[in-house]
Write an enzyme that holds these catalytic residues in place. Sequence first.
Site, PDB file in Angstrom:
ATOM      1  N   ARG A 104       0.868  -1.235  -0.039  1.00 30.31           N
ATOM      2  CA  ARG A 104      -0.081   0.056  -0.082  1.00 30.31           C
ATOM      3  C   ARG A 104       0.856   1.113  -0.159  1.00 30.31           C
ATOM      4  O   ARG A 104       1.654   1.385   0.966  1.00 30.31           O
ATOM      5  CB  ARG A 104      -0.798  -0.010   1.213  1.00 30.31           C
ATOM      6  CG  ARG A 104      -1.986  -0.985   1.372  1.00 30.31           C
ATOM      7  CD  ARG A 104      -3.125  -0.696   2.036  1.00 30.31           C
ATOM      8  NE  ARG A 104      -2.590  -0.181   3.538  1.00 30.31           N
ATOM      9  CZ  ARG A 104      -3.421   0.341   4.502  1.00 30.31           C
ATOM     10  NH1 ARG A 104      -4.847   0.067   4.215  1.00 30.31           N
ATOM     11  NH2 ARG A 104      -3.104   0.453   5.829  1.00 30.31           N
ATOM     12  N   THR A 108      -1.129   7.580  -0.733  1.00 26.15           N
ATOM     13  CA  THR A 108      -2.346   7.281  -1.479  1.00 26.15           C
ATOM     14  C   THR A 108      -3.181   6.204  -0.806  1.00 26.15           C
ATOM     15  O   THR A 108      -4.384   6.062  -1.072  1.00 26.15           O
ATOM     16  CB  THR A 108      -1.995   7.065  -3.078  1.00 26.15           C
ATOM     17  OG1 THR A 108      -1.484   5.496  -2.904  1.00 26.15           O
ATOM     18  CG2 THR A 108      -1.345   7.760  -3.593  1.00 26.15           C
ATOM     19  N   ASP A 203       5.006  -5.905   9.352  1.00 23.72           N
ATOM     20  CA  ASP A 203       6.022  -5.864  10.236  1.00 23.72           C
ATOM     21  C   ASP A 203       6.146  -6.639  11.326  1.00 23.72           C
ATOM     22  O   ASP A 203       7.220  -7.051  11.931  1.00 23.72           O
ATOM     23  CB  ASP A 203       5.904  -4.277  10.710  1.00 23.72           C
ATOM     24  CG  ASP A 203       6.180  -3.103   9.684  1.00 23.72           C
ATOM     25  OD1 ASP A 203       6.891  -3.566   8.805  1.00 23.72           O
ATOM     26  OD2 ASP A 203       5.749  -2.126   9.817  1.00 23.72           O
TER      27      ASP A 203
HETATM   28  C1  PRP Z   1      -1.028  -5.056   4.311  1.00 17.85           C
HETATM   29  C2  PRP Z   1      -1.870  -6.399   4.290  1.00 17.85           C
HETATM   30  C3  PRP Z   1      -2.550  -6.460   2.855  1.00 17.85           C
HETATM   31  C4  PRP Z   1      -2.922  -4.686   2.915  1.00 17.85           C
HETATM   32  C5  PRP Z   1      -4.134  -4.559   3.423  1.00 17.85           C
HETATM   33  O1  PRP Z   1       0.047  -5.074   3.415  1.00 17.85           O
HETATM   34  O2  PRP Z   1      -0.965  -7.360   4.278  1.00 17.85           O
HETATM   35  O3  PRP Z   1      -1.742  -6.958   2.050  1.00 17.85           O
HETATM   36  O4  PRP Z   1      -1.953  -4.027   3.912  1.00 17.85           O
HETATM   37  O5  PRP Z   1      -4.626  -3.382   3.050  1.00 17.85           O
HETATM   38  P1  PRP Z   1      -5.750  -2.995   1.984  1.00 17.85           P
HETATM   39  O6  PRP Z   1      -6.801  -3.731   2.208  1.00 17.85           O
HETATM   40  O7  PRP Z   1      -6.095  -1.524   2.519  1.00 17.85           O
HETATM   41  O8  PRP Z   1      -5.273  -2.854   0.545  1.00 17.85           O
HETATM   42  P2  PRP Z   1       0.901  -3.723   3.329  1.00 17.85           P
HETATM   43  O9  PRP Z   1       0.713  -2.887   2.211  1.00 17.85           O
HETATM   44  O10 PRP Z   1       1.440  -3.199   4.696  1.00 17.85           O
HETATM   45  O11 PRP Z   1       2.530  -4.536   2.677  1.00 17.85           O
HETATM   46  P3  PRP Z   1       3.387  -5.391   3.338  1.00 17.85           P
HETATM   47  O12 PRP Z   1       2.608  -6.731   3.630  1.00 17.85           O
HETATM   48  O13 PRP Z   1       4.503  -5.741   2.426  1.00 17.85           O
HETATM   49  O14 PRP Z   1       3.919  -4.723   4.765  1.00 17.85           O
HETATM   50  N1  URA Z   2      -2.444  -3.766   6.916  1.00 15.85           N
HETATM   51  C1  URA Z   2      -1.971  -4.062   7.943  1.00 15.85           C
HETATM   52  O1  URA Z   2      -0.939  -4.886   8.151  1.00 15.85           O
HETATM   53  N2  URA Z   2      -2.851  -3.937   9.143  1.00 15.85           N
HETATM   54  C2  URA Z   2      -3.903  -2.847   8.914  1.00 15.85           C
HETATM   55  O2  URA Z   2      -4.487  -2.722   9.917  1.00 15.85           O
HETATM   56  C3  URA Z   2      -4.239  -2.578   7.534  1.00 15.85           C
HETATM   57  C4  URA Z   2      -3.592  -2.822   6.760  1.00 15.85           C
END
Ligand code: PRP
Ligand code: URA
Length: 209
Positions: A104, A108, A203
């Site tokens: 994400r 944005t 994380d």
């Molecule tokens: C987190 C999570 C999802 C996403 C959910 O990933 O693992 O993939 O956010 O959010 P959304 O429903 O609003 O799209 P993140 O973007 O933090 O990436 P990461 O797993 O690489 O840390």
């Molecule tokens: N991604 C995460 O890892 N946690 C949240 O709460 C939302 C998006």
Amino acid sequence: MGNVIITNHPLIQHKLSILRDVHTSSKDFRNLVSEIATLMCYEATRDLPLHEIEIETPICKCTAHSLEGKKLAFVPILRAGLGMVDGVLQLVPSARVGHIGLYRDPETLKPVEYYCKLPADINERDVIVLDPMLATGGSAIDAITLIKERNPKSIKFMGLIAAPEGVAALKEAHPDVDIFLAAEDEKLNDHCYIVPGLGDAGDRIFGTK
Ligand code: PRP
Ligand code: URA
């Protein structure tokens, strides 16, 4: 319309509470994500088709049941979905695993794709997309759109915690996809994190914060 199935088994709910706790270490967090994924996979695979086979036990010949066809592909959304892969493979070790990399954008909050590698025969498989968090739904929606371009037999989404906003968005974008969850929480906060949620799943799994 796709169904939303909340797997509220006591073992899952107990493990989920430890997962949410801010004091849980990365090591325990990783183990719990994997264990919950195993338990949820049991429910998400309940409708896999079976066919009859003839086998011979030490006592006699008999008719038994076997999974039909090419079976399953799991597709974790990187990074956090990786934490669920070992758990589901415990139940279905012969499944293929594809990977979709999305993050994400912090400004944005829209998903940005950086990797996509799916099994070549995905069109002959039932797919289960894995991601612990369904927040706005953007990542799951985009991942499922990418997978649909390859014409899989079916797609399900399996997550741990969702916000109502993400469930609604995913249902609207992909009404044919069943959604398996351990919990649907209250809401999203101003940064689109799930409340109460568990924080940033990636994380916490990889200890990057
Ligand atoms: C987190 C999570 C999802 C996403 C959910 O990933 O693992 O993939 O956010 O959010 P959304 O429903 O609003 O799209 P993140 O973007 O933090 O990436 P990461 O797993 O690489 O840390
Ligand atoms: N991604 C995460 O890892 N946690 C949240 O709460 C939302 C998006």
